[in-house]
Design a protein around this motif. Sequence first.
Motif, PDB file in Angstrom:
ATOM      1  N   HIS A  26       0.870  -1.170   0.000  1.00  5.96           N
ATOM      2  CA  HIS A  26       0.000   0.000   0.000  1.00  5.96           C
ATOM      3  C   HIS A  26       0.907   1.220   0.000  1.00  5.96           C
ATOM      4  O   HIS A  26       1.894   1.276   0.733  1.00  5.96           O
ATOM      5  CB  HIS A  26      -0.894   0.033   1.244  1.00  5.96           C
ATOM      6  N   GLN A  33       3.827   2.184   2.640  1.00  2.00           N
ATOM      7  CA  GLN A  33       3.416   2.303   4.044  1.00  2.00           C
ATOM      8  C   GLN A  33       3.098   0.937   4.646  1.00  2.00           C
ATOM      9  O   GLN A  33       3.278   0.729   5.842  1.00  2.00           O
ATOM     10  CB  GLN A  33       2.186   3.218   4.165  1.00  2.00           C
ATOM     11  N   ARG A  34       2.615   0.031   3.818  1.00  2.00           N
ATOM     12  CA  ARG A  34       2.344  -1.338   4.269  1.00  2.00           C
ATOM     13  C   ARG A  34       2.777  -2.314   3.188  1.00  2.00           C
ATOM     14  O   ARG A  34       2.867  -1.967   2.017  1.00  2.00           O
ATOM     15  CB  ARG A  34       0.849  -1.521   4.566  1.00  2.00           C
TER      16      ARG A  34
END
Length: 259
Positions: A8, A55-56
Amino acid sequence: MIDIRHIHFCYHPSRPVLHDVGGRIRPGDFAAIVGPNGSGKSTLIKCLCGILKPQRGSILINGLPVAKYPPVRLARTVAYIPQTEKSYRPITVFDAVLTGRTPYIRWKPSGQDFDEVAGVLRKLGIARLSMRYVHELSGGQQQTVMIARALAQKTRILLLDEPTANLDMRHQQEVMELLKSLSARGLTIVMSIHDINTAIRYTGRLMMLKEGRLFAGGGREIVTRENMEQLYDIRVEMLDVHGTPHVIPHSVQFRSDEI
């Protein structure tokens, strides 16, 4: 091996760009990331080479997360070629390609570095341009110089962001034929590209993005009329050109008040 695991990414918390994107690119693959404008193609390329950090999720190259690669080791593993290259000073082709040797240079370039550059220029057929200034070259020649610089890094993975952007038809073909020949030599190549038909013609694997999500992934079997119409939100016709699928969009009708 490039392993993309549920990544993500967003530039701003309220505007996510990539949503749970995953996939696997095997050694020697020639892969294209395709999709509409704003679907996250360039962002994904920049995540793959470590310029941007998701971010992920995670991206692994040869089993090691990109985030854990020391900078020099990453530069010896992955070469990134941006869509455009801004130069603030005149630089010759030879010196531009020599910058690709940076991960190997300690105090100053060695004889081996000069030999590597000369060899790459010969291999790509641009040795005659060695002393020309890059900004004086045609768009296709400039793109070839950037590819030469990446080859001077001696990596096994090339990542390219829109390598045929702003090139005419002839130079597009020259660049794509060059990339195809490099792939045939065993390099793993991943590129973002707008032209779906060029991607189908030259690459063996497609990653289709739509609104930041992986819409479909695979070989030519995913190039169907249904997928193309859903991916680009337009009606299309599919042709078979010497065994290769070709996408022909229908004309778009506008109302007079929309123009």
